[in-house]
Design an enzyme around this catalytic site. Structure first.
Site, PDB file in Angstrom:
ATOM      1  N   ASP A 162       0.838  -1.193   0.000  1.00  0.00           N
ATOM      2  CA  ASP A 162       0.000   0.000   0.000  1.00  0.00           C
ATOM      3  C   ASP A 162       0.878   1.249   0.000  1.00  0.00           C
ATOM      4  O   ASP A 162       2.004   1.230   0.507  1.00  0.00           O
ATOM      5  CB  ASP A 162      -0.922  -0.012   1.238  1.00  0.00           C
ATOM      6  CG  ASP A 162      -2.088   0.951   1.095  1.00  0.00           C
ATOM      7  OD1 ASP A 162      -2.358   1.394  -0.041  1.00  0.00           O
ATOM      8  OD2 ASP A 162      -2.729   1.263   2.112  1.00  0.00           O
ATOM      9  N   ASN A 204     -11.132  -2.645  -5.280  1.00  0.00           N
ATOM     10  CA  ASN A 204     -10.303  -1.761  -6.109  1.00  0.00           C
ATOM     11  C   ASN A 204     -10.940  -1.449  -7.474  1.00  0.00           C
ATOM     12  O   ASN A 204     -10.482  -0.549  -8.180  1.00  0.00           O
ATOM     13  CB  ASN A 204      -8.888  -2.336  -6.298  1.00  0.00           C
ATOM     14  CG  ASN A 204      -8.014  -2.199  -5.063  1.00  0.00           C
ATOM     15  OD1 ASN A 204      -7.152  -3.025  -4.786  1.00  0.00           O
ATOM     16  ND2 ASN A 204      -8.209  -1.132  -4.285  1.00  0.00           N
TER      17      ASN A 204
HETATM   18  C1  IPE Z   1      -5.765  -2.611  -0.066  1.00  0.00           C
HETATM   19  O1  IPE Z   1      -5.317  -1.333  -0.290  1.00  0.00           O
HETATM   20  C2  IPE Z   1      -5.810  -3.395  -1.338  1.00  0.00           C
HETATM   21  C3  IPE Z   1      -4.523  -3.814  -1.881  1.00  0.00           C
HETATM   22  C4  IPE Z   1      -3.352  -3.493  -1.426  1.00  0.00           C
HETATM   23  C5  IPE Z   1      -4.598  -4.664  -3.017  1.00  0.00           C
HETATM   24  P1  IPE Z   1      -6.338  -0.122  -0.541  1.00  0.00           P
HETATM   25  O2  IPE Z   1      -5.513   1.093  -0.698  1.00  0.00           O
HETATM   26  O3  IPE Z   1      -7.247  -0.468  -1.644  1.00  0.00           O
HETATM   27  O4  IPE Z   1      -7.163  -0.097   0.809  1.00  0.00           O
HETATM   28  P2  IPE Z   1      -7.970   1.088   1.509  1.00  0.00           P
HETATM   29  O5  IPE Z   1      -8.936   1.608   0.508  1.00  0.00           O
HETATM   30  O6  IPE Z   1      -6.970   2.116   1.917  1.00  0.00           O
HETATM   31  O7  IPE Z   1      -8.607   0.459   2.699  1.00  0.00           O
HETATM   32  C1  IPE Z   2      -1.600   0.015  -3.256  1.00  0.00           C
HETATM   33  O1  IPE Z   2      -1.314   1.342  -3.397  1.00  0.00           O
HETATM   34  C2  IPE Z   2      -1.772  -0.671  -4.568  1.00  0.00           C
HETATM   35  C3  IPE Z   2      -3.089  -1.244  -4.780  1.00  0.00           C
HETATM   36  C4  IPE Z   2      -4.177  -1.034  -4.143  1.00  0.00           C
HETATM   37  C5  IPE Z   2      -3.144  -2.155  -5.863  1.00  0.00           C
HETATM   38  P1  IPE Z   2      -2.476   2.440  -3.440  1.00  0.00           P
HETATM   39  O2  IPE Z   2      -2.801   2.685  -4.872  1.00  0.00           O
HETATM   40  O3  IPE Z   2      -3.604   2.044  -2.600  1.00  0.00           O
HETATM   41  O4  IPE Z   2      -1.731   3.696  -2.866  1.00  0.00           O
HETATM   42  P2  IPE Z   2      -2.353   4.787  -1.880  1.00  0.00           P
HETATM   43  O5  IPE Z   2      -2.884   4.063  -0.699  1.00  0.00           O
HETATM   44  O6  IPE Z   2      -3.443   5.482  -2.641  1.00  0.00           O
HETATM   45  O7  IPE Z   2      -1.215   5.673  -1.561  1.00  0.00           O
HETATM   46 MG    MG Z   3      -4.064   2.395  -0.670  1.00  0.00          MG
END
Ligand code: IPE
Ligand code: IPE
Ligand code: MG
Length: 238
Positions: A11, A60
């Site tokens: 993340d 997602n």
């Molecule tokens: C969790 O991260 C999903 C993955 C890493 C695949 P998100 O960024 O989607 O989660 P939230 O929305 O912050 O809870």
């Molecule tokens: C995690 O990084 C990747 C996936 C969810 C696939 P994010 O895209 O959630 O990055 P932040 O949380 O917005 O910084």
């Molecule tokens: Mg995220």
């Protein structure tokens, strides 16, 4: 080290890019580039048999289509580039999630199927990638399978226990998660491995995933090694 299964919620890719005034997709590119080093370090330096990476959740899909498109593009490129490394090193790839979903582009599905097929006979290490995965949905699909088994008389109610239920989950072939690491400072599961994390240790680090490196992995494993896992029991000396 007493750790069989480590899981990562990667993340912070978006925030990593935003901090640099770059598009979120840049963060995904950098993040996906980090995967190989961390996963191989777990296998080869620490001899952890199973690594699971949360790559794309069922939630997602709520992101802009263009971001999803790039994320899939980078994931696809990752498999195409690294598949031979995984084959050579005896790593089995399992893509776990709802892969029949028609929103998953055909070319991505093909690459996923190929990576799974080409590594199916490997048995040294297992690399699970959670893709279009949701923990609640996993529990629901396992419950539906259980219902079928009970209704058809294949199993009896008395035979249903934790061990049997686990065999119905998408992670059926792997053990419970020993350690779950989430990067980026968020301290939540976001629908990741809800059943499998009942007794896991959690480490939340503020580092964005594209900055997560071998040193930080070592720091996390050092913390894990100092944890006292009791599983509801008490130690003899307590
Ligand atoms: C969790 O991260 C999903 C993955 C890493 C695949 P998100 O960024 O989607 O989660 P939230 O929305 O912050 O809870
Ligand atoms: C995690 O990084 C990747 C996936 C969810 C696939 P994010 O895209 O959630 O990055 P932040 O949380 O917005 O910084
Ligand atoms: Mg995220």
């Amino acid at each position: 080290m007493n750790i069989k299964h480590i899981a990562f919620i990667m993340d912070g890719n978006g925030r990593y890019a935003k901090k640099r005034n770059l598009p979120r997709t840049f963060g995904h590119k950098k993040g996906i580039e980090r995967i190989k080093e961390i996963v191989l370090e777990c296998f080869e330096t620490y001899d952890i048999k199973t690594v699971t990476l949360y790559a794309f959740s069922t939630e997602n899909w709520n992101r802009p289509p263009s971001e999803i498109k790039f994320l899939f593009l980078y994931l696809k490129a990752f498999f195409l580039k690294e598949i031979n490394t995984f084959i050579e090193k005896g790593i089995k790839i399992n893509i776990l999630g709802f892969l029949d979903d028609e929103r998953i582009p055909k070319d991505v599905k093909e690459v996923i199927d190929e990576a799974t097929y080409k590594t199916k006979d490997n048995d040294k290490y297992t690399f699970n990638i959670l893709f279009n995965y949701g923990g609640r949905q996993d529990i629901i699909q396992a419950s539906l399978k259980l219902f079928e088994l009970l209704s058809s008389g294949t199993i009896k109610k008395e035979e249903v226990d934790d061990n049997l239920f686990k065999t119905l989950l998408l992670t059926s072939k792997t053990s419970d998660v020993d350690l779950l690491i989430r990067t980026s400072g968020e301290e939540r599961l976001s629908n990741c491995l809800l059943y499998q994390c009942a007794y896991s240790e959690f480490i939340f680090t503020p580092t964005y995933w594209p900055d997560f490196d071998k040193e930080e992995l070592k720091r996390c494993l050092d913390i894990y090694n100092k944890r006292d896992r009791r599983f509801g029991a008490i130690k003899n000396d307590q």
